[in-house]
Design an enzyme around this catalytic site. Structure first.
Site, PDB file in Angstrom:
ATOM      1  N   GLU A 193      41.923 -21.303  11.911  1.00 35.15           N
ATOM      2  CA  GLU A 193      40.665 -20.787  12.466  1.00 35.15           C
ATOM      3  C   GLU A 193      39.742 -21.959  12.821  1.00 35.15           C
ATOM      4  O   GLU A 193      39.771 -23.015  12.197  1.00 35.15           O
ATOM      5  CB  GLU A 193      39.978 -19.815  11.486  1.00 35.15           C
ATOM      6  CG  GLU A 193      38.849 -19.066  12.187  1.00 35.15           C
ATOM      7  CD  GLU A 193      38.319 -17.847  11.432  1.00 35.15           C
ATOM      8  OE1 GLU A 193      38.721 -17.611  10.272  1.00 35.15           O
ATOM      9  OE2 GLU A 193      37.482 -17.122  12.027  1.00 35.15           O
ATOM     10  N   HIS A 197      43.412 -16.287   5.344  1.00 36.78           N
ATOM     11  CA  HIS A 197      42.675 -15.227   5.968  1.00 36.78           C
ATOM     12  C   HIS A 197      43.318 -14.747   7.265  1.00 36.78           C
ATOM     13  O   HIS A 197      43.048 -13.654   7.749  1.00 36.78           O
ATOM     14  CB  HIS A 197      41.269 -15.796   6.207  1.00 36.78           C
ATOM     15  CG  HIS A 197      40.376 -15.117   7.143  1.00 36.78           C
ATOM     16  ND1 HIS A 197      39.600 -15.765   8.066  1.00 36.78           N
ATOM     17  CD2 HIS A 197      40.122 -13.800   7.301  1.00 36.78           C
ATOM     18  CE1 HIS A 197      38.884 -14.910   8.736  1.00 36.78           C
ATOM     19  NE2 HIS A 197      39.169 -13.722   8.309  1.00 36.78           N
ATOM     20  N   TYR A 222      31.368 -13.284   0.184  1.00 37.53           N
ATOM     21  CA  TYR A 222      32.440 -13.863   1.004  1.00 37.53           C
ATOM     22  C   TYR A 222      33.651 -12.922   1.071  1.00 37.53           C
ATOM     23  O   TYR A 222      34.160 -12.618   2.151  1.00 37.53           O
ATOM     24  CB  TYR A 222      32.820 -15.195   0.365  1.00 37.53           C
ATOM     25  CG  TYR A 222      33.861 -16.015   1.059  1.00 37.53           C
ATOM     26  CD1 TYR A 222      33.508 -16.958   2.010  1.00 37.53           C
ATOM     27  CD2 TYR A 222      35.203 -15.893   0.725  1.00 37.53           C
ATOM     28  CE1 TYR A 222      34.469 -17.743   2.624  1.00 37.53           C
ATOM     29  CE2 TYR A 222      36.166 -16.674   1.328  1.00 37.53           C
ATOM     30  CZ  TYR A 222      35.790 -17.604   2.279  1.00 37.53           C
ATOM     31  OH  TYR A 222      36.749 -18.378   2.864  1.00 37.53           O
ATOM     32  N   ASP A 277      40.773 -20.790   3.077  1.00 35.29           N
ATOM     33  CA  ASP A 277      39.691 -19.811   2.874  1.00 35.29           C
ATOM     34  C   ASP A 277      39.714 -19.181   1.469  1.00 35.29           C
ATOM     35  O   ASP A 277      38.680 -18.695   0.988  1.00 35.29           O
ATOM     36  CB  ASP A 277      39.798 -18.679   3.907  1.00 35.29           C
ATOM     37  CG  ASP A 277      39.180 -19.040   5.246  1.00 35.29           C
ATOM     38  OD1 ASP A 277      38.506 -20.086   5.341  1.00 35.29           O
ATOM     39  OD2 ASP A 277      39.370 -18.279   6.216  1.00 35.29           O
ATOM     40  N   HIS A 280      30.426 -15.752  12.844  1.00 39.81           N
ATOM     41  CA  HIS A 280      31.053 -14.672  13.619  1.00 39.81           C
ATOM     42  C   HIS A 280      30.589 -13.276  13.185  1.00 39.81           C
ATOM     43  O   HIS A 280      31.370 -12.420  12.799  1.00 39.81           O
ATOM     44  CB  HIS A 280      32.574 -14.802  13.736  1.00 39.81           C
ATOM     45  CG  HIS A 280      33.402 -14.875  12.474  1.00 39.81           C
ATOM     46  ND1 HIS A 280      33.270 -13.987  11.437  1.00 39.81           N
ATOM     47  CD2 HIS A 280      34.403 -15.714  12.116  1.00 39.81           C
ATOM     48  CE1 HIS A 280      34.144 -14.281  10.501  1.00 39.81           C
ATOM     49  NE2 HIS A 280      34.844 -15.329  10.886  1.00 39.81           N
ATOM     50  N   HIS A 312      45.011 -23.790   7.774  1.00 36.16           N
ATOM     51  CA  HIS A 312      44.468 -22.581   8.419  1.00 36.16           C
ATOM     52  C   HIS A 312      43.933 -22.979   9.791  1.00 36.16           C
ATOM     53  O   HIS A 312      43.182 -23.948   9.910  1.00 36.16           O
ATOM     54  CB  HIS A 312      43.365 -21.992   7.531  1.00 36.16           C
ATOM     55  CG  HIS A 312      42.714 -20.769   8.063  1.00 36.16           C
ATOM     56  ND1 HIS A 312      43.302 -19.920   8.964  1.00 36.16           N
ATOM     57  CD2 HIS A 312      41.488 -20.228   7.811  1.00 36.16           C
ATOM     58  CE1 HIS A 312      42.484 -18.918   9.223  1.00 36.16           C
ATOM     59  NE2 HIS A 312      41.378 -19.092   8.554  1.00 36.16           N
ATOM     60  N   ASP A 323      36.761 -22.872  12.431  1.00 40.43           N
ATOM     61  CA  ASP A 323      35.867 -23.583  11.507  1.00 40.43           C
ATOM     62  C   ASP A 323      36.604 -24.698  10.765  1.00 40.43           C
ATOM     63  O   ASP A 323      35.971 -25.573  10.166  1.00 40.43           O
ATOM     64  CB  ASP A 323      35.156 -22.628  10.535  1.00 40.43           C
ATOM     65  CG  ASP A 323      36.085 -21.640   9.853  1.00 40.43           C
ATOM     66  OD1 ASP A 323      37.127 -21.292  10.426  1.00 40.43           O
ATOM     67  OD2 ASP A 323      35.749 -21.205   8.735  1.00 40.43           O
ATOM     68  N   HIS A 358      35.743 -23.795   1.930  1.00 42.66           N
ATOM     69  CA  HIS A 358      34.301 -23.519   1.959  1.00 42.66           C
ATOM     70  C   HIS A 358      33.788 -23.533   0.525  1.00 42.66           C
ATOM     71  O   HIS A 358      34.450 -23.015  -0.382  1.00 42.66           O
ATOM     72  CB  HIS A 358      34.004 -22.120   2.520  1.00 42.66           C
ATOM     73  CG  HIS A 358      34.462 -21.890   3.928  1.00 42.66           C
ATOM     74  ND1 HIS A 358      33.828 -22.448   5.019  1.00 42.66           N
ATOM     75  CD2 HIS A 358      35.469 -21.127   4.426  1.00 42.66           C
ATOM     76  CE1 HIS A 358      34.435 -22.039   6.128  1.00 42.66           C
ATOM     77  NE2 HIS A 358      35.442 -21.251   5.800  1.00 42.66           N
TER      78      HIS A 358
HETATM   79 FE1  FEO Z   1      39.319 -18.065   8.308  1.00 38.82          FE
HETATM   80 FE2  FEO Z   1      37.114 -20.453   7.137  1.00 38.82          FE
HETATM   81  O1  FEO Z   1      38.235 -19.591   8.354  1.00 38.82           O
END
Ligand code: FEO
Length: 405
Positions: A81, A146, A193, A165, A24, A79, A83, A228
């Site tokens: 989001e 996040h 990050y 995240d 993004h 989370h 991903d 991640h």
């Molecule tokens: Fe806020 Fe890895 O997504």
């Protein structure tokens, strides 16, 4: 695809995205991973988070090496989001539609908003607890780490924190654990990050770290499993300590000179500034926007005391790449920055003035007015630039003095 064992009953079952470069609008030069985890606790099998859409088969393949995916009892979504949730509808269809998906209240709302037609069986962890066996779950509200829905899950019996995240980094590799990767690389990826994903939320992160400290949770964390990057199993306190430092946005003795150029004049100014700051003993990153992505500038800028931005004037405006950088900076809301503006022009010369006003508008300390050079800089026209570098260096000396030798 093989799972990776973290403890006797907890496995990494995520996906590795070696190819992703544009996350993004943020450059991920080392790719990324979408981490998901499977907890096998007798008859209770819990999937913690899922993967980006397109990676569902990879996750299910890893799960199937441990248990039949249909045995998964429930999903915890820390989370919402995409991903981590893009693969959720397909994975729920694979494990059995109707299986409960636990999330924060905001997570329930967001997942429903993102997948209104999927009929997900969403449950708010504050109202209904997931099924538990010998292992139990505790949930921690981590709003804005996040997104507003973000939460941490903790399994106290194993000391394992699932931090979505939080404590993540973008790194596609066969390495799954912190002890397999040199710390310097992990640190630089973590700064990259935090700078690009979490900078606007550093006050909230500081609060969460305080809460974690105050609750006694800190001492109980043995392993951190983020969504991640690497699992922090060897020394989880090290990444927590790095976050505690980074959220202060303490200025280091470092400057960034970021610019674009039309006919090399602003570039020449950038070189002169870089030399002058270097001569004052200040580590200076010289970043042409022709060769560096906005997120690389943000990464270098994160710990820098000063950011000097240069632009030519084009059609009475900023160069477009500089405009893009300033828009990015507006969103990130860096704190404790010293700023400066410079640029060349032919006749009207608005560019550097606009940069000066924009950086001042971000609340940055501007120790000197913008420096503009008409047409091509020459030795005899560089003095105002050296004065600007001197004013910036004086401010850096004040906030980040040179170490005594
Ligand atoms: Fe806020 Fe890895 O997504």
């Amino acid at each position: 695809m093989e799972p990776i064992k973290i403890t006797d009953d907890i496995y990494w079952v995520g996906a590795v995205d070696y190819d992703i470069r544009d996350f993004h609008g943020y450059l991920t030069p080392r790719g990324s991973t979408y981490n998901a985890y499977l907890i096998v606790d007798g008859e209770t099998v819990t999937l913690v988070d899922t993967v980006r859409h397109g990676f569902e088969d990879e996750l299910l393949s890893r799960v199937s090496k441990i248990v039949d995916p249909a045995r998964i009892t429930q999903v915890i979504s820390n989370h919402a989001e995409m991903d981590h949730s893009g693969g959720l509808p397909g994975i729920v269809r694979a494990i059995g539609s109707g299986k409960p998906v636990y999330a924060s209240a905001m997570g329930v709302k967001n997942l429903h908003g993102q997948f209104p037609a999927e009929g997900l069986n969403l449950k708010d962890v504050a109202k209904e607890k997931p099924a538990e066996g010998g292992l139990t779950f505790q949930f921690l509200d981590t709003k804005m780490i996040h997104w507003p829905d973000s939460m941490f899950s903790f399994v106290p019996e194993r000391g394992v924190l699932f931090s979505q995240d939080g404590f993540g980094l973008h790194y596609a590799s066969t390495d799954r654990f912190d002890d397999q990767v040199p710390w310097d690389l992990l640190r630089s990826l973590a700064v990259n990050y935090v700078a690009n994903i979490l900078t606007p939320y550093t006050p909230q992160i500081a609060k969460v770290l305080e809460t974690v400290k105050g609750s006694g949770l800190l001492e109980r964390i043995r392993i951190i499993c983020p969504d991640h990057g690497v699992v922090w199993r060897s020394e989880p306190g090290r990444i927590i300590g790095l976050y505690a430092h980074l959220v202060t946005q303490a200025p280091a003795r470092k400057a960034v000179v970021a610019f674009d150029t039309m006919w090399h004049s602003t570039e020449y100014m950038a070189r002169a500034l870089t030399d002058a700051l270097g001569a004052r003993g200040i580590e200076t990153a010289y970043l042409s926007l022709k060769h560096n992505h906005r997120s690389q500038v943000a990464t270098e800028a994160y710990e820098a005391a000063a950011v000097l931005v240069g632009t030519p004037t084009i059609n009475n405006q900023l160069f477009p790449s500089v405009s893009d950088l300033l828009s990015y900076f507006r969103g990130l809301k860096f704190k404790n920055k010293i700023g400066a503006a410079f640029g060349s022009h032919g006749w009207s010369g608005e560019g550097a003035k606009i940069v000066q006003a924009e950086l001042a508008g971000l609340g940055w300390k501007m120790p000197a007015p913008e420096v503009r050079v008409q047409w091509v800089p020459r030795e005899e026209t560089l003095q105002p630039l050296f004065d600007l570098a001197g004013a910036v260096a004086d401010e850096i000396d004040r906030v980040a003095p040179a170490a005594a030798v």
